[in-house]
Design a protein around this motif. Structure first.
Motif, short mmCIF file in Angstrom:
data_model
loop_
_atom_site.label_atom_id
_atom_site.label_comp_id
_atom_site.label_asym_id
_atom_site.label_seq_id
_atom_site.Cartn_x
_atom_site.Cartn_y
_atom_site.Cartn_z
N GLY A 103 0.74 -1.36 0.09
CA GLY A 103 -0.01 0.14 -0.04
C GLY A 103 0.75 1.35 0.16
O GLY A 103 0.39 2.28 -0.07
N ASN A 104 2.04 1.20 0.00
CA ASN A 104 3.21 2.21 0.04
C ASN A 104 2.87 3.01 1.25
O ASN A 104 2.86 4.40 1.15
N PHE A 105 2.85 2.45 2.53
CA PHE A 105 2.63 3.29 3.73
C PHE A 105 4.01 3.18 4.20
O PHE A 105 4.41 2.60 5.08
N PHE A 106 5.11 4.07 3.46
CA PHE A 106 6.27 4.09 4.16
C PHE A 106 6.53 4.83 5.28
O PHE A 106 7.70 4.86 6.06
N GLY A 107 5.59 5.91 5.67
CA GLY A 107 5.89 6.46 6.77
C GLY A 107 7.10 7.77 6.76
O GLY A 107 7.29 8.09 5.70
N ALA A 108 7.49 8.14 7.91
CA ALA A 108 8.44 9.32 7.75
C ALA A 108 9.05 9.41 9.38
O ALA A 108 8.44 8.94 10.08
N THR A 109 10.30 9.70 9.34
CA THR A 109 11.05 9.74 10.39
C THR A 109 11.09 11.06 11.13
O THR A 109 11.36 11.19 12.20
N ASN A 110 10.97 12.31 10.35
CA ASN A 110 11.33 13.64 10.88
C ASN A 110 9.89 14.27 11.10
O ASN A 110 9.87 15.29 11.76
N LYS A 111 8.91 13.41 11.13
CA LYS A 111 7.26 13.85 11.37
C LYS A 111 6.48 12.85 11.86
O LYS A 111 6.93 11.44 11.45
N PRO A 112 5.43 12.92 12.27
CA PRO A 112 4.58 11.61 12.52
C PRO A 112 4.50 10.79 11.46
O PRO A 112 4.20 11.25 10.30
N PRO A 113 4.68 9.40 11.67
CA PRO A 113 4.66 8.59 13.05
C PRO A 113 6.16 8.61 13.62
O PRO A 113 6.26 7.94 14.55
N TYR A 114 6.92 9.19 12.92
CA TYR A 114 8.33 9.09 13.32
C TYR A 114 8.83 7.47 13.07
O TYR A 114 9.69 7.08 13.67
N VAL A 115 8.41 6.85 12.27
CA VAL A 115 8.49 5.67 11.76
C VAL A 115 8.65 5.49 10.17
O VAL A 115 7.64 6.03 9.68
N GLU A 116 9.78 4.75 9.47
CA GLU A 116 9.65 4.78 8.12
C GLU A 116 10.26 3.74 7.68
O GLU A 116 11.27 3.07 8.36
N CYS A 117 9.72 2.94 6.71
CA CYS A 117 10.11 1.92 6.17
C CYS A 117 11.07 2.10 4.95
O CYS A 117 10.52 2.92 3.97
N SER A 118 11.99 1.28 4.82
CA SER A 118 13.21 1.72 3.68
C SER A 118 12.65 1.21 2.51
O SER A 118 13.01 1.78 1.55
N GLY A 119 11.71 0.18 2.33
CA GLY A 119 11.37 -0.24 1.00
C GLY A 119 10.84 -1.80 1.17
O GLY A 119 10.62 -2.27 2.14
N ASP A 120 10.98 -2.24 -0.11
CA ASP A 120 10.64 -3.61 -0.27
C ASP A 120 11.68 -4.48 -0.72
O ASP A 120 12.11 -4.15 -2.02
N ASP A 121 12.05 -5.45 0.06
CA ASP A 121 13.14 -6.47 -0.47
C ASP A 121 12.46 -7.86 -0.96
O ASP A 121 11.72 -8.66 0.07
N ARG A 122 12.24 -8.08 -2.14
CA ARG A 122 11.42 -9.42 -2.37
C ARG A 122 12.39 -10.74 -2.69
O ARG A 122 11.85 -11.52 -3.01
N PHE A 123 13.41 -10.52 -2.27
CA PHE A 123 14.54 -11.67 -2.49
C PHE A 123 15.18 -12.13 -1.39
O PHE A 123 16.19 -13.01 -1.77
N GLY A 124 15.16 -11.54 -0.39
CA GLY A 124 16.00 -11.93 0.95
C GLY A 124 17.36 -11.88 0.60
O GLY A 124 18.04 -12.49 1.18
N SER A 125 17.72 -10.64 0.31
CA SER A 125 19.17 -10.12 0.01
C SER A 125 19.80 -10.03 1.46
O SER A 125 19.16 -9.97 2.51
N ALA A 126 20.95 -9.71 1.43
CA ALA A 126 21.85 -9.77 2.80
C ALA A 126 21.25 -8.66 3.52
O ALA A 126 21.17 -8.37 4.55
N SER A 127 20.83 -7.66 2.63
CA SER A 127 20.61 -5.97 3.36
C SER A 127 19.00 -6.13 3.95
O SER A 127 18.84 -5.63 5.16
N GLY A 128 18.15 -7.01 3.32
CA GLY A 128 16.85 -7.18 3.85
C GLY A 128 16.12 -6.05 3.71
O GLY A 128 16.39 -5.25 3.07
N GLU A 129 15.03 -5.88 4.56
CA GLU A 129 14.33 -4.76 4.72
C GLU A 129 14.54 -4.17 6.13
O GLU A 129 14.70 -4.87 7.10
#
Length: 259
Positions: free
Chosen positions: A128-154
């Motif tokens: 749903g592209n609810f990525f949030g934000a860190t410098n304004k409410p909710p002060y929580v942010e998602c980096s993106g979507d890793d669909r392959f289980g890479s070393a960096s993950g989500e």
């Protein structure tokens, strides 16, 4: 030294040697554990205070990583520890897996339910592209979507400089493609505070039919952020986690944008 009854005994020097060797091995294990600079949350030890770690401020990074179990690729799992305890297991035929790597396509996603002190509630997740934000409410942010289980993950970032505005968070993992496969993956959520050791939570319990898992909660308790291991698997998705923890959001079917 051989005693009169044929048994063996050791002199003081020999005993000191073996005692020293054992103490040396023990100190290696202790130092090795400390060197990892990691706190592992388990059923018995399930909470940790970020305040006591001096990590109540700054950026808290929450990372999801996973990989398929070696049996899914046709490889033989490492059984060295098992064989030491049960040597006869070596002669037992290995269980044949009913699936292969080509048949399993696991897409684990990381999300976070949030509730702020003013009563605002919501979710941060790739769906749903609810990525949030860190410098304004909710002060929580998602980096993106890793669909392959890479070393960096989500990764989800939490801005703890605004912890006074955060009431509680619930970090969860769900399987987007609806294929229950938690038992086929080595999944782990790791918290990287601004100070002190990282905090690890393994999703290692058997839940082959589950599609979602509440992994860890973070609650503001009188200004201190308390991290608690949850690891509660459910057979549904976010709505079921919502009901389990009493968030009270309205949920609808969501889809990802094509890569």
């Amino acid at each position: 030294m051989v005693c009169g009854d044929g048994s063996l005994t050791y002199g003081v020097g020999a005993m000191a040697f073996w005692d020293g060797l054992w103490r040396g091995r023990a100190s290696q294990f202790d130092s090795g554990s400390a060197a990892t600079n990691t706190i592992e949350l388990t059923r018995r030890h399930n909470t940790v205070s970020l305040g006591k770690q001096g990590a109540n401020t700054g950026s808290l990074r929450v990372n999801l990583s996973w990989r398929m179990r070696t049996s899914d690729f046709g490889g033989k799992p490492d059984q060295s520890g098992l064989l030491l305890r049960h040597p006869l297991k070596f002669f037992k035929p290995e269980m044949v897996q009913g699936h292969t790597h080509s048949m399993v396509n696991v897409d684990l996603d990381l999300g976070c339910l949030y509730e702020l002190q003013d009563g605002t509630k919501g979710v941060v997740q790739p769906l749903g592209n609810f990525f949030g934000a860190t410098n304004k409410p909710p002060y929580v942010e998602c980096s993106g979507d890793d669909r392959f289980g890479s070393a960096s993950g989500e990764t989800v970032f939490v801005n703890l400089d605004h912890r006074d505005e955060i009431k509680r968070l619930l970090v969860f993992v769900y399987i987007y493609d609806q294929t229950p496969a938690f038992d086929r993956t080595h999944a782990k959520v790791t918290l990287y505070p601004s100070n002190g050791p990282r905090i690890e939570i393994e999703l290692d319990e058997r839940a082959p039919e589950a599609r979602s898992c509440a992994v860890v909660s973070i609650e503001n308790v009188k200004g201190d952020m308390i991290v608690r291991r949850e690891v509660k698997f459910v057979y549904g998705f976010q709505a079921e986690l919502d009901r389990l923890y009493g968030w009270g959001l309205q949920w609808g079917r969501g889809y990802k944008t094509k890569a």
